[in-house]
Design a protein around this motif. Structure first.
Motif, PDB file in Angstrom:
ATOM      1  N   GLU A   1       0.829  -1.200   0.000  1.00 49.21           N
ATOM      2  CA  GLU A   1       0.000   0.000   0.000  1.00 49.21           C
ATOM      3  C   GLU A   1       0.870   1.258   0.000  1.00 49.21           C
ATOM      4  O   GLU A   1       0.604   2.217  -0.715  1.00 49.21           O
ATOM      5  CB  GLU A   1      -0.949   0.016   1.209  1.00 49.21           C
ATOM      6  CG  GLU A   1      -2.045  -1.032   1.153  1.00 49.21           C
ATOM      7  CD  GLU A   1      -1.591  -2.431   1.590  1.00 49.21           C
ATOM      8  OE1 GLU A   1      -0.485  -2.553   2.175  1.00 49.21           O
ATOM      9  OE2 GLU A   1      -2.335  -3.382   1.335  1.00 49.21           O
ATOM     10  N   THR A   2       1.933   1.234   0.814  1.00 51.33           N
ATOM     11  CA  THR A   2       2.854   2.374   0.869  1.00 51.33           C
ATOM     12  C   THR A   2       3.575   2.541  -0.461  1.00 51.33           C
ATOM     13  O   THR A   2       3.712   3.649  -0.971  1.00 51.33           O
ATOM     14  CB  THR A   2       3.873   2.183   2.007  1.00 51.33           C
ATOM     15  OG1 THR A   2       3.159   2.025   3.239  1.00 51.33           O
ATOM     16  CG2 THR A   2       4.816   3.360   2.111  1.00 51.33           C
TER      17      THR A   2
ATOM     18  N   LEU B   1       2.712   7.080  -6.957  1.00 49.82           N
ATOM     19  CA  LEU B   1       1.922   8.144  -7.562  1.00 49.82           C
ATOM     20  C   LEU B   1       2.758   9.395  -7.831  1.00 49.82           C
ATOM     21  O   LEU B   1       2.511  10.112  -8.798  1.00 49.82           O
ATOM     22  CB  LEU B   1       0.724   8.496  -6.686  1.00 49.82           C
ATOM     23  CG  LEU B   1      -0.391   7.454  -6.640  1.00 49.82           C
ATOM     24  CD1 LEU B   1      -1.474   7.871  -5.664  1.00 49.82           C
ATOM     25  CD2 LEU B   1      -0.979   7.223  -8.019  1.00 49.82           C
ATOM     26  N   PHE B   2       3.765   9.668  -6.994  1.00 50.63           N
ATOM     27  CA  PHE B   2       4.561  10.882  -7.167  1.00 50.63           C
ATOM     28  C   PHE B   2       5.351  10.888  -8.474  1.00 50.63           C
ATOM     29  O   PHE B   2       5.305  11.883  -9.203  1.00 50.63           O
ATOM     30  CB  PHE B   2       5.454  11.120  -5.948  1.00 50.63           C
ATOM     31  CG  PHE B   2       4.661  11.451  -4.715  1.00 50.63           C
ATOM     32  CD1 PHE B   2       4.022  12.678  -4.598  1.00 50.63           C
ATOM     33  CD2 PHE B   2       4.522  10.525  -3.704  1.00 50.63           C
ATOM     34  CE1 PHE B   2       3.260  12.984  -3.482  1.00 50.63           C
ATOM     35  CE2 PHE B   2       3.767  10.822  -2.578  1.00 50.63           C
ATOM     36  CZ  PHE B   2       3.131  12.054  -2.464  1.00 50.63           C
TER      37      PHE B   2
ATOM     38  N   LEU C   1       2.787  11.437 -11.230  1.00 49.93           N
ATOM     39  CA  LEU C   1       2.333  12.829 -11.306  1.00 49.93           C
ATOM     40  C   LEU C   1       3.394  13.711 -11.959  1.00 49.93           C
ATOM     41  O   LEU C   1       3.071  14.611 -12.737  1.00 49.93           O
ATOM     42  CB  LEU C   1       1.979  13.353  -9.911  1.00 49.93           C
ATOM     43  CG  LEU C   1       0.732  12.736  -9.281  1.00 49.93           C
ATOM     44  CD1 LEU C   1       0.595  13.193  -7.826  1.00 49.93           C
ATOM     45  CD2 LEU C   1      -0.514  13.078 -10.080  1.00 49.93           C
ATOM     46  N   GLY C   2       4.665  13.435 -11.673  1.00 46.20           N
ATOM     47  CA  GLY C   2       5.748  14.154 -12.337  1.00 46.20           C
ATOM     48  C   GLY C   2       5.747  13.893 -13.836  1.00 46.20           C
ATOM     49  O   GLY C   2       5.919  14.809 -14.646  1.00 46.20           O
ATOM     50  N   PHE C   3       5.551  12.642 -14.205  1.00 43.83           N
ATOM     51  CA  PHE C   3       5.449  12.264 -15.621  1.00 43.83           C
ATOM     52  C   PHE C   3       4.315  13.033 -16.292  1.00 43.83           C
ATOM     53  O   PHE C   3       4.485  13.599 -17.371  1.00 43.83           O
ATOM     54  CB  PHE C   3       5.233  10.751 -15.710  1.00 43.83           C
ATOM     55  CG  PHE C   3       4.788  10.256 -17.048  1.00 43.83           C
ATOM     56  CD1 PHE C   3       5.664  10.208 -18.120  1.00 43.83           C
ATOM     57  CD2 PHE C   3       3.482   9.818 -17.237  1.00 43.83           C
ATOM     58  CE1 PHE C   3       5.250   9.744 -19.359  1.00 43.83           C
ATOM     59  CE2 PHE C   3       3.062   9.353 -18.465  1.00 43.83           C
ATOM     60  CZ  PHE C   3       3.952   9.313 -19.530  1.00 43.83           C
ATOM     61  N   LEU C   4       3.149  13.083 -15.649  1.00 43.45           N
ATOM     62  CA  LEU C   4       2.012  13.812 -16.220  1.00 43.45           C
ATOM     63  C   LEU C   4       2.320  15.294 -16.351  1.00 43.45           C
ATOM     64  O   LEU C   4       1.945  15.925 -17.342  1.00 43.45           O
ATOM     65  CB  LEU C   4       0.762  13.614 -15.354  1.00 43.45           C
ATOM     66  CG  LEU C   4       0.101  12.238 -15.412  1.00 43.45           C
ATOM     67  CD1 LEU C   4      -1.059  12.180 -14.419  1.00 43.45           C
ATOM     68  CD2 LEU C   4      -0.374  11.911 -16.805  1.00 43.45           C
TER      69      LEU C   4
ATOM     70  N   THR D   1      -5.602   7.044 -16.743  1.00 48.64           N
ATOM     71  CA  THR D   1      -4.990   6.045 -15.855  1.00 48.64           C
ATOM     72  C   THR D   1      -5.023   6.545 -14.417  1.00 48.64           C
ATOM     73  O   THR D   1      -5.274   5.777 -13.484  1.00 48.64           O
ATOM     74  CB  THR D   1      -3.547   5.751 -16.299  1.00 48.64           C
ATOM     75  OG1 THR D   1      -3.573   5.306 -17.663  1.00 48.64           O
ATOM     76  CG2 THR D   1      -2.914   4.679 -15.440  1.00 48.64           C
ATOM     77  N   LEU D   2      -4.808   7.831 -14.237  1.00 49.67           N
ATOM     78  CA  LEU D   2      -4.893   8.419 -12.899  1.00 49.67           C
ATOM     79  C   LEU D   2      -6.329   8.352 -12.374  1.00 49.67           C
ATOM     80  O   LEU D   2      -6.556   8.090 -11.195  1.00 49.67           O
ATOM     81  CB  LEU D   2      -4.386   9.854 -12.936  1.00 49.67           C
ATOM     82  CG  LEU D   2      -4.149  10.537 -11.612  1.00 49.67           C
ATOM     83  CD1 LEU D   2      -3.126   9.781 -10.774  1.00 49.67           C
ATOM     84  CD2 LEU D   2      -3.685  11.966 -11.838  1.00 49.67           C
ATOM     85  N   VAL D   3      -7.293   8.566 -13.255  1.00 52.45           N
ATOM     86  CA  VAL D   3      -8.706   8.440 -12.861  1.00 52.45           C
ATOM     87  C   VAL D   3      -8.983   7.002 -12.420  1.00 52.45           C
ATOM     88  O   VAL D   3      -9.659   6.772 -11.411  1.00 52.45           O
ATOM     89  CB  VAL D   3      -9.650   8.849 -14.014  1.00 52.45           C
ATOM     90  CG1 VAL D   3     -11.097   8.487 -13.705  1.00 52.45           C
ATOM     91  CG2 VAL D   3      -9.507  10.334 -14.310  1.00 52.45           C
ATOM     92  N   PHE D   4      -8.447   6.040 -13.172  1.00 52.82           N
ATOM     93  CA  PHE D   4      -8.605   4.634 -12.801  1.00 52.82           C
ATOM     94  C   PHE D   4      -8.097   4.386 -11.383  1.00 52.82           C
ATOM     95  O   PHE D   4      -8.767   3.736 -10.571  1.00 52.82           O
ATOM     96  CB  PHE D   4      -7.856   3.741 -13.798  1.00 52.82           C
ATOM     97  CG  PHE D   4      -7.550   2.366 -13.296  1.00 52.82           C
ATOM     98  CD1 PHE D   4      -8.553   1.427 -13.142  1.00 52.82           C
ATOM     99  CD2 PHE D   4      -6.254   2.010 -12.957  1.00 52.82           C
ATOM    100  CE1 PHE D   4      -8.275   0.152 -12.668  1.00 52.82           C
ATOM    101  CE2 PHE D   4      -5.962   0.747 -12.481  1.00 52.82           C
ATOM    102  CZ  PHE D   4      -6.977  -0.181 -12.337  1.00 52.82           C
ATOM    103  N   VAL D   5      -6.935   4.923 -11.063  1.00 52.69           N
ATOM    104  CA  VAL D   5      -6.375   4.752  -9.712  1.00 52.69           C
ATOM    105  C   VAL D   5      -7.291   5.414  -8.693  1.00 52.69           C
ATOM    106  O   VAL D   5      -7.584   4.842  -7.633  1.00 52.69           O
ATOM    107  CB  VAL D   5      -4.948   5.338  -9.630  1.00 52.69           C
ATOM    108  CG1 VAL D   5      -4.453   5.391  -8.195  1.00 52.69           C
ATOM    109  CG2 VAL D   5      -3.990   4.525 -10.492  1.00 52.69           C
TER     110      VAL D   5
END
Length: 106
Positions: free
Chosen positions: A5-6, A12-13, A16-19, A39-43
């Motif tokens: 989980e961690t 995600l960081f 998010l940088g990639f995006l 893909t972020l919406v999926f997450v």
């Protein structure tokens, strides 16, 4: 040892940088960019649905088929946008190369 989980949360960081970087790129096909955001919406959808599956059914999301399938629809849509976006970009590039090749021969 880091829990899964961690590790998931930490992953995600970089994404998010990639995006952030591809959003500023002038070369990224618009539909493909939407696919990466999808893909972020999926997450974002998967996390609360996974919590619901655990609380309501006492199971992981992967074991509750109707919830898992519903969440996976978002990933499927994101992948479709990626494929269509990159396909369009390849077709445009091929068209430009053919035009340039035709001009040289004239």
């Amino acid at each position: 040892m880091i829990s899964k989980e961690t590790l998931f949360a930490l992953s995600l960081f970089p994404y998010l940088g990639f995006l952030w970087f591809i959003s500023r790129s002038q070369q990224m096909p618009r539909l493909a960019l939407y696919g990466f955001y999808g893909t972020l919406v999926f997450v974002g959808v998967t996390i609360p649905v996974g919590i619901y599956a655990k609380v309501h059914y006492g199971e992981t999301l992967a074991n509750v088929d109707w919830l898992h399938g519903g969440a996976e629809v978002f990933l499927t849509l994101a992948n479709i946008l990626l494929v269509i976006g990159f396909r369009q970009a390849v077709k445009e590039l091929k068209g430009k190369r053919q035009e340039a090749g035709g001009r040289r021969q004239e």
